[in-house]
Design a protein around this motif. Structure first.
Motif, PDB file in Angstrom:
ATOM      1  N   PHE A 142       0.845  -1.196   0.000  1.00  0.00           N
ATOM      2  CA  PHE A 142       0.000   0.000   0.000  1.00  0.00           C
ATOM      3  C   PHE A 142       0.884   1.251   0.000  1.00  0.00           C
ATOM      4  N   LYS A 143       0.394   2.290  -0.646  1.00  0.00           N
ATOM      5  CA  LYS A 143       1.121   3.561  -0.689  1.00  0.00           C
ATOM      6  C   LYS A 143       0.118   4.710  -0.694  1.00  0.00           C
ATOM      7  N   LEU A 144       0.385   5.716   0.117  1.00  0.00           N
ATOM      8  CA  LEU A 144      -0.444   6.921   0.154  1.00  0.00           C
ATOM      9  C   LEU A 144       0.270   8.056  -0.563  1.00  0.00           C
ATOM     10  N   THR A 145      -0.490   8.821  -1.334  1.00  0.00           N
ATOM     11  CA  THR A 145       0.028  10.037  -1.954  1.00  0.00           C
ATOM     12  C   THR A 145      -0.850  11.201  -1.512  1.00  0.00           C
ATOM     13  N   TRP A 146      -0.239  12.166  -0.852  1.00  0.00           N
ATOM     14  CA  TRP A 146      -0.966  13.338  -0.355  1.00  0.00           C
ATOM     15  C   TRP A 146      -0.839  14.480  -1.357  1.00  0.00           C
ATOM     16  N   GLY A 147      -1.863  15.294  -1.404  1.00  0.00           N
ATOM     17  CA  GLY A 147      -1.823  16.476  -2.258  1.00  0.00           C
ATOM     18  C   GLY A 147      -2.739  17.550  -1.705  1.00  0.00           C
ATOM     19  N   MET A 148      -2.477  18.785  -2.091  1.00  0.00           N
ATOM     20  CA  MET A 148      -3.335  19.886  -1.666  1.00  0.00           C
ATOM     21  C   MET A 148      -3.615  20.818  -2.836  1.00  0.00           C
ATOM     22  N   LEU A 149      -4.761  21.441  -2.764  1.00  0.00           N
ATOM     23  CA  LEU A 149      -5.191  22.409  -3.768  1.00  0.00           C
ATOM     24  C   LEU A 149      -5.291  23.761  -3.081  1.00  0.00           C
ATOM     25  N   ASP A 150      -4.557  24.728  -3.570  1.00  0.00           N
ATOM     26  CA  ASP A 150      -4.565  26.086  -3.030  1.00  0.00           C
ATOM     27  C   ASP A 150      -5.275  26.959  -4.051  1.00  0.00           C
ATOM     28  N   MET A 151      -6.535  27.282  -3.771  1.00  0.00           N
ATOM     29  CA  MET A 151      -7.316  28.060  -4.735  1.00  0.00           C
ATOM     30  C   MET A 151      -6.983  29.544  -4.689  1.00  0.00           C
ATOM     31  N   GLN A 152      -6.282  30.005  -3.649  1.00  0.00           N
ATOM     32  CA  GLN A 152      -5.857  31.405  -3.620  1.00  0.00           C
ATOM     33  C   GLN A 152      -4.748  31.631  -4.645  1.00  0.00           C
ATOM     34  N   HIS A 153      -3.727  30.780  -4.617  1.00  0.00           N
ATOM     35  CA  HIS A 153      -2.625  30.899  -5.574  1.00  0.00           C
ATOM     36  C   HIS A 153      -2.845  30.043  -6.819  1.00  0.00           C
ATOM     37  N   ARG A 154      -3.926  29.260  -6.820  1.00  0.00           N
ATOM     38  CA  ARG A 154      -4.313  28.431  -7.952  1.00  0.00           C
ATOM     39  C   ARG A 154      -3.182  27.461  -8.320  1.00  0.00           C
ATOM     40  N   ILE A 155      -2.821  26.672  -7.330  1.00  0.00           N
ATOM     41  CA  ILE A 155      -1.776  25.663  -7.528  1.00  0.00           C
ATOM     42  C   ILE A 155      -2.234  24.330  -6.934  1.00  0.00           C
ATOM     43  N   VAL A 156      -1.694  23.259  -7.488  1.00  0.00           N
ATOM     44  CA  VAL A 156      -1.829  21.926  -6.912  1.00  0.00           C
ATOM     45  C   VAL A 156      -0.438  21.510  -6.442  1.00  0.00           C
ATOM     46  N   VAL A 157      -0.334  21.060  -5.212  1.00  0.00           N
ATOM     47  CA  VAL A 157       0.944  20.637  -4.640  1.00  0.00           C
ATOM     48  C   VAL A 157       0.828  19.156  -4.282  1.00  0.00           C
ATOM     49  N   VAL A 158       1.718  18.348  -4.830  1.00  0.00           N
ATOM     50  CA  VAL A 158       1.688  16.906  -4.582  1.00  0.00           C
ATOM     51  C   VAL A 158       2.949  16.503  -3.821  1.00  0.00           C
ATOM     52  N   ASP A 159       2.756  15.726  -2.771  1.00  0.00           N
ATOM     53  CA  ASP A 159       3.874  15.195  -1.996  1.00  0.00           C
ATOM     54  C   ASP A 159       4.359  13.930  -2.686  1.00  0.00           C
ATOM     55  N   ALA A 160       5.269  14.088  -3.642  1.00  0.00           N
ATOM     56  CA  ALA A 160       5.763  12.949  -4.426  1.00  0.00           C
ATOM     57  C   ALA A 160       7.228  13.181  -4.757  1.00  0.00           C
ATOM     58  N   SER A 161       8.044  12.171  -4.518  1.00  0.00           N
ATOM     59  CA  SER A 161       9.459  12.290  -4.859  1.00  0.00           C
ATOM     60  C   SER A 161       9.699  12.094  -6.350  1.00  0.00           C
ATOM     61  N   ALA A 162       8.824  11.318  -7.014  1.00  0.00           N
ATOM     62  CA  ALA A 162       8.986  11.031  -8.443  1.00  0.00           C
ATOM     63  C   ALA A 162       7.842  11.661  -9.230  1.00  0.00           C
ATOM     64  N   SER A 163       8.142  12.116 -10.430  1.00  0.00           N
ATOM     65  CA  SER A 163       7.133  12.795 -11.238  1.00  0.00           C
ATOM     66  C   SER A 163       5.997  11.862 -11.632  1.00  0.00           C
ATOM     67  N   ASN A 164       6.281  10.562 -11.863  1.00  0.00           N
ATOM     68  CA  ASN A 164       5.205   9.654 -12.267  1.00  0.00           C
ATOM     69  C   ASN A 164       4.201   9.433 -11.140  1.00  0.00           C
ATOM     70  N   GLN A 165       4.658   9.462  -9.895  1.00  0.00           N
ATOM     71  CA  GLN A 165       3.737   9.360  -8.766  1.00  0.00           C
ATOM     72  C   GLN A 165       2.821  10.576  -8.715  1.00  0.00           C
ATOM     73  N   ALA A 166       3.385  11.769  -8.961  1.00  0.00           N
ATOM     74  CA  ALA A 166       2.578  12.985  -8.993  1.00  0.00           C
ATOM     75  C   ALA A 166       1.585  12.952 -10.147  1.00  0.00           C
ATOM     76  N   GLU A 167       2.006  12.440 -11.303  1.00  0.00           N
ATOM     77  CA  GLU A 167       1.111  12.364 -12.453  1.00  0.00           C
ATOM     78  C   GLU A 167      -0.047  11.410 -12.183  1.00  0.00           C
ATOM     79  N   ASP A 168       0.205  10.321 -11.462  1.00  0.00           N
ATOM     80  CA  ASP A 168      -0.880   9.405 -11.092  1.00  0.00           C
ATOM     81  C   ASP A 168      -1.919  10.135 -10.227  1.00  0.00           C
ATOM     82  N   PHE A 169      -1.436  10.922  -9.276  1.00  0.00           N
ATOM     83  CA  PHE A 169      -2.337  11.691  -8.410  1.00  0.00           C
ATOM     84  C   PHE A 169      -3.157  12.672  -9.239  1.00  0.00           C
ATOM     85  N   LEU A 170      -2.491  13.404 -10.129  1.00  0.00           N
ATOM     86  CA  LEU A 170      -3.194  14.382 -10.967  1.00  0.00           C
ATOM     87  C   LEU A 170      -4.194  13.685 -11.885  1.00  0.00           C
TER      88      LEU A 170
END
Length: 302
Positions: free
Chosen positions: A121-149
Motif C-alpha cells: 500500500f502507498k499513500l500520496t498526499w496532495g493539496m489544492l490552493d485556490m488562492q494561488h491556484r496551484i496543486v501541490v503533490v507530496d511525491a518524490s517522483a514525477s510519475n507518482q505525482a502524475e498518477d495523483f493528478l
C-alpha cells in the motif's frame, strides 16, 4: 501529516471546483484489489480508514489523500514456475514453446498466483490552493505525482494544470546565487549542493554539511561547473532542497516553526490532521509567492 516533497503545478485561470466536491470524489473512492487485479487506486480519507470524508478544507486550501494497492509477485518466482511449465509441456509434446504461447502461459500463471501475492500500500498526499491556484503533490517522483493528478482529473472531469517552471534554466539561478554569495529575499543557503560539468560525461560533485560559499565550492564554479541541486532555508522556518526540475525535496519544518505551533493535549487523530494541515497550508501559502519571486529575478542570469 507533513509533506516531505513538493511538486507544484499551476492551474488554468478558468478552472473552477465543482460546487459539491464530495460526490465527484466518491465515484473514485479507493476499493481493495479483487482476486485477479494487480492494482487499485482511489481516494482515501485524510483522517484514516474510519472516516468517510474524502477531503479536508481550511479556507481556500483542500487536502486530499490517494491510496494505492499493488499486488507484488517477485519475477524470480514467476519465471521459475514458468520454466517448469514450459519444460513439462515441451517434454510432453515434443516441441518448443516460444513467442505468444510463452507469453500466454506467463499471463495465466500470474493470474493463478495473484491470490497468493504480497500486498503493498502507498499513500500520496496532495493539496489544492485556490488562492494561488496551484496543486501541490507530496511525491518524490514525477510519475507518482502524475498518477495523483490523473485521479483528480478523472474525478473532476478536467484539471488544466502545468508544472511550475522558471523562464531560465534553474542551474543558471543556482550557480549565479552561489557566485554572488547570497540569495535574494528571505532565503539563506543550506549546507548541501550538487555541481556538474556542462559536458554530459563530466564530473559530478555532491557535498553535504558543507559551507556552500567556501573557496572549494567557488573554485569548482570558476572551472565551469554548474549547480544542479541547492539546499536553502526560508525565514528560519523551512529547510528544503531545490532540484533542477523545480521539484522540492526534503521539505522540513525547523524547530523555530514547530515551536510556534499550538500543542494539542490529548488531540484526536482528526484534530492532529487539522492542525498539521493548517500549519502546512499556511507555510506553503506564504512560501510560494516568494519562490516565484526568487525565480523571476533576472539579475545576473544570462
Amino acid at each position: 501529516m507533513w509533506f516531505r516533497n513538493l511538486r507544484i503545478y499551476t492551474l488554468a485561470d478558468d478552472f473552477q471546483l465543482p460546487e459539491d466536491l464530495a460526490p465527484a470524489l466518491t465515484e473514485h473512492q479507493f476499493k481493495p484489489c479483487g482476486r485477479s487485479e494487480l492494482a487499485s487506486f482511489g481516494w482515501s480519507s485524510p483522517f484514516g480508514p474510519r472516516s468517510e470524508e474524502l477531503f479536508h478544507k481550511i479556507g481556500q486550501h483542500y487536502l486530499f489523500c490517494a491510496r494505492k494497492e499493488e499486488k507484488v509477485l517477485p519475477s524470480s518466482v514467476v519465471n521459475a514456475q514458468l520454466e517448469e511449465q514450459i519444460e513439462a509441456l515441451e517434454a510432453d509434446q515434443g516441441r518448443r514453446v516460444v513467442g505468444k504461447e510463452k507469453q500466454s502461459l506467463k499471463e495465466d500463471l500470474v493470474h493463478q498466483l495473484l491470490p497468493q501475492a504480497f500486498t503493498r500500500f502507498k499513500l500520496t498526499w496532495g493539496m489544492l490552493d485556490m488562492q494561488h491556484r496551484i496543486v501541490v503533490v507530496d511525491a518524490s517522483a514525477s510519475n507518482q505525482a502524475e498518477d495523483f493528478l490523473g485521479l483528480m482529473r478523472s474525478s473532476l472531469g478536467s484539471l488544466p494544470v502545468k508544472p511550475w517552471f522558471s523562464e531560465q534554466p534553474t542551474e543558471l539561478y543556482f550557480t549565479q546565487w552561489l557566485k554572488q554569495g547570497h540569495l535574494p529575499g528571505e532565503f539563506e543557503f543550506g549546507d548541501e549542493a550538487e555541481l556538474r560539468d556542462s559536458d554530459e560525461d563530466g564530473g559530478i560533485i555532491r557535498c553535504k554539511n558543507h559551507e556552500l560559499t567556501s573557496p572549494q565550492i567557488t573554485a569548482h564554479l570558476d572551472h565551469g561547473k554548474q549547480v544542479t541541486k541547492l539546499a536553502v532555508e526560508w525565514q528560519e522556518r523551512i529547510t528544503m532542497v531545490l532540484e533542477q526540475d523545480m521539484a522540492i525535496k526534503r521539505f522540513k519544518a525547523t524547530d523555530v516553526l514547530l515551536d510556534d505551533q499550538d500543542k494539542l493535549v490529548d488531540a484526536t487523530p482528526e484534530q492532529k490532521i487539522d492542525a498539521d494541515f493548517a500549519l502546512l497550508g499556511g507555510e506553503i501559502n506564504a512560501l510560494f509567492p516568494q519562490l516565484v519571486s526568487l525565480f523571476s529575478d533576472q539579475i545576473g542570469v544570462d
